[in-house]
Enzyme design. Structure first.
Site, PDB file in Angstrom:
ATOM      1  N   GLY A  46      82.070  46.446  12.947  1.00  0.00           N
ATOM      2  CA  GLY A  46      82.418  45.609  14.100  1.00  0.00           C
ATOM      3  C   GLY A  46      82.546  46.437  15.360  1.00  0.00           C
ATOM      4  N   PHE A  58     100.783  33.918  32.384  1.00  0.00           N
ATOM      5  CA  PHE A  58     100.139  33.351  31.212  1.00  0.00           C
ATOM      6  C   PHE A  58     101.210  32.683  30.349  1.00  0.00           C
ATOM      7  CE2 PHE A  58      95.879  33.579  29.342  1.00  0.00           C
ATOM      8  CZ  PHE A  58      95.145  33.988  30.429  1.00  0.00           C
ATOM      9  N   GLN A  90      95.213  29.001  15.623  1.00  0.00           N
ATOM     10  CA  GLN A  90      95.578  28.495  16.948  1.00  0.00           C
ATOM     11  C   GLN A  90      94.518  27.569  17.540  1.00  0.00           C
ATOM     12  OE1 GLN A  90      95.706  31.208  20.677  1.00  0.00           O
ATOM     13  NE2 GLN A  90      97.819  30.624  20.248  1.00  0.00           N
ATOM     14  N   HIS A 136      93.538  26.252  21.062  1.00  0.00           N
ATOM     15  CA  HIS A 136      93.796  26.489  22.490  1.00  0.00           C
ATOM     16  C   HIS A 136      93.827  25.130  23.178  1.00  0.00           C
ATOM     17  CE1 HIS A 136      93.278  27.820  26.607  1.00  0.00           C
ATOM     18  NE2 HIS A 136      93.356  29.086  26.228  1.00  0.00           N
ATOM     19  N   LEU A 193      85.690  27.387  26.110  1.00  0.00           N
ATOM     20  CA  LEU A 193      87.048  27.652  26.595  1.00  0.00           C
ATOM     21  C   LEU A 193      87.164  27.581  28.112  1.00  0.00           C
ATOM     22  CD1 LEU A 193      89.764  28.512  25.270  1.00  0.00           C
ATOM     23  CD2 LEU A 193      89.340  30.730  26.293  1.00  0.00           C
ATOM     24  N   GLU A 246      93.353  29.949  29.955  1.00  0.00           N
ATOM     25  CA  GLU A 246      94.728  29.657  30.395  1.00  0.00           C
ATOM     26  C   GLU A 246      94.989  30.239  31.785  1.00  0.00           C
ATOM     27  OE1 GLU A 246      97.473  29.963  26.997  1.00  0.00           O
ATOM     28  OE2 GLU A 246      98.697  31.188  28.320  1.00  0.00           O
ATOM     29  N   ARG A 278     100.869  28.083  23.504  1.00  0.00           N
ATOM     30  CA  ARG A 278      99.713  27.219  23.256  1.00  0.00           C
ATOM     31  C   ARG A 278      99.953  26.147  22.201  1.00  0.00           C
ATOM     32  NH1 ARG A 278      95.184  32.017  23.532  1.00  0.00           N
ATOM     33  NH2 ARG A 278      95.277  32.163  25.801  1.00  0.00           N
ATOM     34  N   HIS A 329      90.622  28.177  18.186  1.00  0.00           N
ATOM     35  CA  HIS A 329      90.466  29.350  19.040  1.00  0.00           C
ATOM     36  C   HIS A 329      90.735  30.680  18.365  1.00  0.00           C
ATOM     37  CE1 HIS A 329      90.348  31.533  22.786  1.00  0.00           C
ATOM     38  NE2 HIS A 329      91.603  31.919  22.676  1.00  0.00           N
ATOM     39  N   GLU A 371      91.204  40.864  15.560  1.00  0.00           N
ATOM     40  CA  GLU A 371      91.492  39.487  15.135  1.00  0.00           C
ATOM     41  C   GLU A 371      91.358  39.298  13.625  1.00  0.00           C
ATOM     42  OE1 GLU A 371      89.753  36.407  17.562  1.00  0.00           O
ATOM     43  OE2 GLU A 371      90.320  34.851  16.118  1.00  0.00           O
ATOM     44  N   ARG A 390      99.986  32.890  18.585  1.00  0.00           N
ATOM     45  CA  ARG A 390      99.785  34.032  19.484  1.00  0.00           C
ATOM     46  C   ARG A 390      99.957  33.625  20.942  1.00  0.00           C
ATOM     47  NH1 ARG A 390      95.495  35.853  22.625  1.00  0.00           N
ATOM     48  NH2 ARG A 390      93.888  34.523  21.709  1.00  0.00           N
ATOM     49  N   SER A 406      96.000  39.186  22.474  1.00  0.00           N
ATOM     50  CA  SER A 406      94.975  39.605  21.520  1.00  0.00           C
ATOM     51  C   SER A 406      94.223  40.831  22.029  1.00  0.00           C
ATOM     52  CB  SER A 406      93.978  38.486  21.244  1.00  0.00           C
ATOM     53  OG  SER A 406      92.929  39.011  20.459  1.00  0.00           O
TER      54      SER A 406
HETATM   55  C1  LIG Z   1      86.248  32.385  24.727  1.00  0.00           C
HETATM   56  C2  LIG Z   1      87.383  33.299  24.369  1.00  0.00           C
HETATM   57  C3  LIG Z   1      88.220  33.785  25.359  1.00  0.00           C
HETATM   58  C4  LIG Z   1      89.284  34.629  25.040  1.00  0.00           C
HETATM   59  N1  LIG Z   1      90.083  35.106  26.042  1.00  0.00           N
HETATM   60  C5  LIG Z   1      91.078  35.987  25.737  1.00  0.00           C
HETATM   61  C6  LIG Z   1      91.875  36.581  26.757  1.00  0.00           C
HETATM   62  O1  LIG Z   1      91.689  36.344  27.940  1.00  0.00           O
HETATM   63  N2  LIG Z   1      92.854  37.430  26.398  1.00  0.00           N
HETATM   64  C7  LIG Z   1      93.099  37.749  25.098  1.00  0.00           C
HETATM   65  O2  LIG Z   1      93.996  38.541  24.835  1.00  0.00           O
HETATM   66  N3  LIG Z   1      92.337  37.214  24.105  1.00  0.00           N
HETATM   67  C8  LIG Z   1      91.338  36.354  24.395  1.00  0.00           C
HETATM   68  N4  LIG Z   1      90.565  35.835  23.391  1.00  0.00           N
HETATM   69  C9  LIG Z   1      90.739  36.335  22.020  1.00  0.00           C
HETATM   70  C10 LIG Z   1      90.087  37.715  21.901  1.00  0.00           C
HETATM   71  O3  LIG Z   1      89.004  37.799  22.777  1.00  0.00           O
HETATM   72  C11 LIG Z   1      89.592  37.989  20.485  1.00  0.00           C
HETATM   73  O4  LIG Z   1      90.624  37.769  19.573  1.00  0.00           O
HETATM   74  C12 LIG Z   1      89.146  39.436  20.391  1.00  0.00           C
HETATM   75  O5  LIG Z   1      88.213  39.741  21.390  1.00  0.00           O
HETATM   76  C13 LIG Z   1      88.569  39.783  19.029  1.00  0.00           C
HETATM   77  O6  LIG Z   1      88.123  41.123  19.099  1.00  0.00           O
HETATM   78  P1  LIG Z   1      87.690  41.924  17.818  1.00  0.00           P
HETATM   79  O7  LIG Z   1      87.389  43.312  18.234  1.00  0.00           O
HETATM   80  O8  LIG Z   1      88.686  41.720  16.741  1.00  0.00           O
HETATM   81  O9  LIG Z   1      86.354  41.174  17.340  1.00  0.00           O
HETATM   82  P2  LIG Z   1      85.040  40.691  18.139  1.00  0.00           P
HETATM   83  O10 LIG Z   1      85.040  41.063  19.550  1.00  0.00           O
HETATM   84  O11 LIG Z   1      84.841  39.264  17.768  1.00  0.00           O
HETATM   85  O12 LIG Z   1      83.913  41.551  17.449  1.00  0.00           O
HETATM   86  C14 LIG Z   1      83.561  41.391  16.089  1.00  0.00           C
HETATM   87  C15 LIG Z   1      82.524  42.419  15.758  1.00  0.00           C
HETATM   88  O13 LIG Z   1      82.289  42.421  14.366  1.00  0.00           O
HETATM   89  C16 LIG Z   1      80.906  42.444  14.133  1.00  0.00           C
HETATM   90  N5  LIG Z   1      80.691  41.831  12.815  1.00  0.00           N
HETATM   91  C17 LIG Z   1      81.183  40.665  12.356  1.00  0.00           C
HETATM   92  N6  LIG Z   1      80.769  40.467  11.090  1.00  0.00           N
HETATM   93  C18 LIG Z   1      80.013  41.538  10.752  1.00  0.00           C
HETATM   94  C19 LIG Z   1      79.320  41.912   9.589  1.00  0.00           C
HETATM   95  N7  LIG Z   1      79.277  41.145   8.496  1.00  0.00           N
HETATM   96  N8  LIG Z   1      78.633  43.073   9.604  1.00  0.00           N
HETATM   97  C20 LIG Z   1      78.623  43.875  10.714  1.00  0.00           C
HETATM   98  N9  LIG Z   1      79.277  43.552  11.844  1.00  0.00           N
HETATM   99  C21 LIG Z   1      79.972  42.401  11.846  1.00  0.00           C
HETATM  100  C22 LIG Z   1      80.280  41.692  15.278  1.00  0.00           C
HETATM  101  O14 LIG Z   1      78.952  42.072  15.465  1.00  0.00           O
HETATM  102  C23 LIG Z   1      81.179  42.175  16.425  1.00  0.00           C
HETATM  103  O15 LIG Z   1      80.700  43.404  16.908  1.00  0.00           O
HETATM  104  C24 LIG Z   1      89.504  34.986  23.697  1.00  0.00           C
HETATM  105  C25 LIG Z   1      88.660  34.511  22.698  1.00  0.00           C
HETATM  106  C26 LIG Z   1      87.619  33.660  23.026  1.00  0.00           C
HETATM  107  C27 LIG Z   1      86.763  33.134  21.903  1.00  0.00           C
END
Ligand SMILES: Cc1cc2nc3c(=O)[nH]c(=O)nc-3n(C[C@H](O)[C@H](O)[C@H](O)COP(=O)(O)OP(=O)(O)OC[C@H]3O[C@@H](n4cnc5c(N)ncnc54)[C@H](O)[C@@H]3O)c2cc1C
Length: 578
Positions: free
Chosen positions: A11, A115, A235, A237, A247, A250, A281, A351, A382, A393, A398
């Site tokens: 990831g 927020f 959650q 949203h 989305l 907020e 939320r 969300h 996440e 949350r 996040s």
């Molecule tokens: C529209 C939106 C707006 C948001 N706004 C906010 C905000 O303003 N503030 C805040 O705090 N949070 C916000 N959130 C929540 C937050 O963005 C996410 O919880 C967070 O970005 C998740 O990050 P992550 O690094 O865990 O995973 P992600 O950024 O989702 O990355 C997952 C990674 O895993 C990889 N992956 C998945 N499965 C596999 C697999 N089988 N093999 C290889 N690679 C894989 C993908 O390619 C990707 O690179 C928002 C979420 C959304 C959806």
């Protein structure tokens, strides 16, 4: 093909890249991502990242930690929340030093906005704690971290989808992945494996999540005997674009936007007299649904289509253009309206997963309520559950979680790999994955995966959504079990090897079905209402019986539930009022 690394990170969102940045300074590190790295969902995060910098008004990490615990309805592990809030400040300045272009105050300091659920002095009123880069905060975090990883010579395996985790006894040894371009199976042997695969909002019909958010990491772990923690807490949203779920951050309410019902009443005055539209939320989402169910939604005669308005017309064009440019453009693109002129039609959208792979505060994956560690296995972001979000949350926590715990995990890996042996693997470790893919692509025909996906999403949305009860959740369990049965006969229609997205989507569907089952089973089991888990048949929070985390184990076709204690070492749980 077998590749040798010391550290393998699955990831490339904020969590994976931050961990890679740390781990790569002390170990040979690879990052696998099924997407091109900067397309990860972190890039869609709009509103901000919280830290009690106190740049625009007084603020303290202690207040931030308390808000996080209270916002999570006291299911948060309090020492973890304390770490989150304390380390937030350094984390944000680190991002700034690495080149992140934050929005600024006129004096040149990092600007901050309000927020939901973030308050001054333990709940007196809203505080400006969210640091932001317009409404593209996540995009900027991802770009900044990716550039730094390239500079640090991290090896990227772009468009590699991980399908299995290699465990030897209680020790992680690597992963198995399909290369999208060729269909070839690769084995990555490693001393340490970290999952940072993000969320799984695609379980639900209406979601803010990207198509790739299918929970692959948690599902792979669950099938290898690792429990998933607090899966019942998902959650919704409050403000997704009505009908689409896209989305509306907020941050719109943080900048002064307000929610209105059909009478143009600011109904949050009745539900949250102190924080109003900036309540947490879970509370705002339920308030919206209560209005809609009472016929107070807009177009109140056809309840299925009802929604409420998010009014930002009074913010003025300059604020919208400088602080919320992407939101403005989404409204124009998807709704054909200009938020400077008309209110935005919104409804809650699935969300964020509060639950996931259980870890300690070093990011180490744990196996049971006693905290037994799986050697060399880590999770962050996440897909993990530390747990700093508990039952609900707070917005902007996040992105902070990714940075703080991604970094901690990466640092711990740096120590761990120095004393761990390099695994010696043979091609046989990929036999199970190979056999499964051979079966999926055996050329026979079966039911279409798309229909199964659709039925799963509708069932989860309607029966395991914002409001829950035993009958609905039992029906959802039956639906999911029947779909899992049908899934066994699904076959890939496209039998080519290069860029076989059909195959990869079917694998993702299997992951979502397993996570749906674990979610529904965990939710049915918890006979209370807490945070985002709101039961019509058990409407009260029940600390006597339920102040504990759920650990759900996938055992073939059944789910076994166990529990883990909640750390309440700082604040005594209290009723939640806002
Ligand atoms: C529209 C939106 C707006 C948001 N706004 C906010 C905000 O303003 N503030 C805040 O705090 N949070 C916000 N959130 C929540 C937050 O963005 C996410 O919880 C967070 O970005 C998740 O990050 P992550 O690094 O865990 O995973 P992600 O950024 O989702 O990355 C997952 C990674 O895993 C990889 N992956 C998945 N499965 C596999 C697999 N089988 N093999 C290889 N690679 C894989 C993908 O390619 C990707 O690179 C928002 C979420 C959304 C959806």
């Amino acid at each position: 093909m077998i590749h040798q690394f010391e550290t393998v990170i699955v990831g490339s969102g904020g969590a994976g890249l931050y961990a890679a940045l740390e781990a790569s300074q002390r170990s040979k590190t690879a990052v696998l991502s099924k997407l091109y790295p900067i397309r990860s969902h972190t890039g869609a995060a709009q509103g901000g990242i919280s830290a009690a910098l106190g740049n625009v008004e007084e603020d303290k990490p202690e207040w931030h930690a308390f808000d996080t615990v209270k916002g999570g309805d006291y299911l948060v592990d309090q020492q973890a929340a304390h770490i989150l809030a304390e380390e937030a400040i350094q984390a944000v300045y680190d991002l700034e030093n690495r080149g992140l272009p934050f929005s600024r105050t006129p004096e040149g300091r990092i600007d901050q906005r309000r927020f939901g659920g973030h308050t001054r002095n333990f709940g007196e009123g809203p505080v400006r704690r969210a640091c932001y880069a317009a409404d593209r905060t996540g995009h900027m975090i991802l770009q900044t971290l990716y550039q730094q990883c390239i500079k640090n010579e991290v090896s990227f395996f772009d468009e590699f989808q991980v399908v299995d985790l290699i465990l030897e006894g209680n020790t992680a040894r690597g992963v198995v992945a399909v290369e999208l371009a060729t269909g070839e199976l690769h084995i990555l042997a490693a001393k340490a494996v970290l999952f940072a695969t993000g969320g799984f909002g695609r379980m639900f019909k209406i979601t803010s999540n990207a198509f790739a958010n299918t929970g692959d990491g948690p599902a792979v772990c669950a099938r290898r005997g690792i429990p998933l923690e607090d899966m019942e807490f998902f959650q919704f949203h409050p403000t997704g674009i009505m009908g689409l779920g896209i989305l509306i951050s907020e941050a719109v309410r943080g900048e002064g936007g307000i929610l209105q019902n059909r009478d143009r009443e600011r109904f949050m005055e009745r539900y949250s007299p102190t924080l109003l539209d900036l309540a947490p939320r879970d509370i705002v989402a339920r308030s919206i649904m209560t209005e809609v169910r009472a016929g107070q939604g807009i177009r109140g005669d056809r309840r299925i289509d009802d929604y409420v308005h998010l009014d930002a017309t009074h913010l003025g064009e300059t604020t919208l253009a400088t602080k919320l440019p992407d939101i403005t453009s989404f409204c124009k693109t998807y709704l054909g309206i200009d938020p400077a002129e008309k209110p935005i039609p919104v409804l809650p959208t699935a969300h964020y997963a509060m639950g996931g792979i259980p870890t300690d505060v070093q990011g180490r994956v744990i196996l049971d309520g006693a905290g037994t560690v799986v050697n060399g296995l880590y999770a962050a972001g996440e897909c993990a559950c530390v747990s700093v979000h508990g039952a609900n949350r707070l917005g902007t926590n996040s992105l902070l979680d990714l940075v703080v715990f991604g970094r901690r995990a990466g640092q711990h890996i740096g120590d761990y790999v120095k004393q761990a042996d390099q695994p010696q693997l043979t091609a046989a470790v990929a036999d199970e994955a190979r056999a499964w893919i051979a079966q999926l692509t055996d050329g026979s025909t079966g039911p279409h995966g798309g229909h199964i996906m659709d039925e799963m999403q509708v069932s989860m949305m309607e029966k395991v959504g914002i409001y829950r009860n035993a009958d609905d959740m039992k029906a959802a369990m039956d639906d999911i079990q029947a779909l899992r049965e049908r899934y066994r006969a699904v076959r890939v229609q496209d039998t080519g090897r290069a860029f076989n997205t059909d195959l990869l989507e079917i694998i993702e569907l299997g992951n979502l079905l397993d996570l749906s089952l674990l979610t529904a089973a965990s939710a049915l089991n918890r006979t209370e209402s807490r945070g985002a888990h709101s039961r019509e048949d058990f409407a009260e929070r029940d600390d006597d019986n339920w102040l504990k985390h759920t650990l759900a184990y996938l055992e073939d076709d059944t789910v076994r539930i166990d529990h883990k204690a909640v750390d309440i070492s700082i604040w005594e749980p209290k009723p939640r009022t806002y």
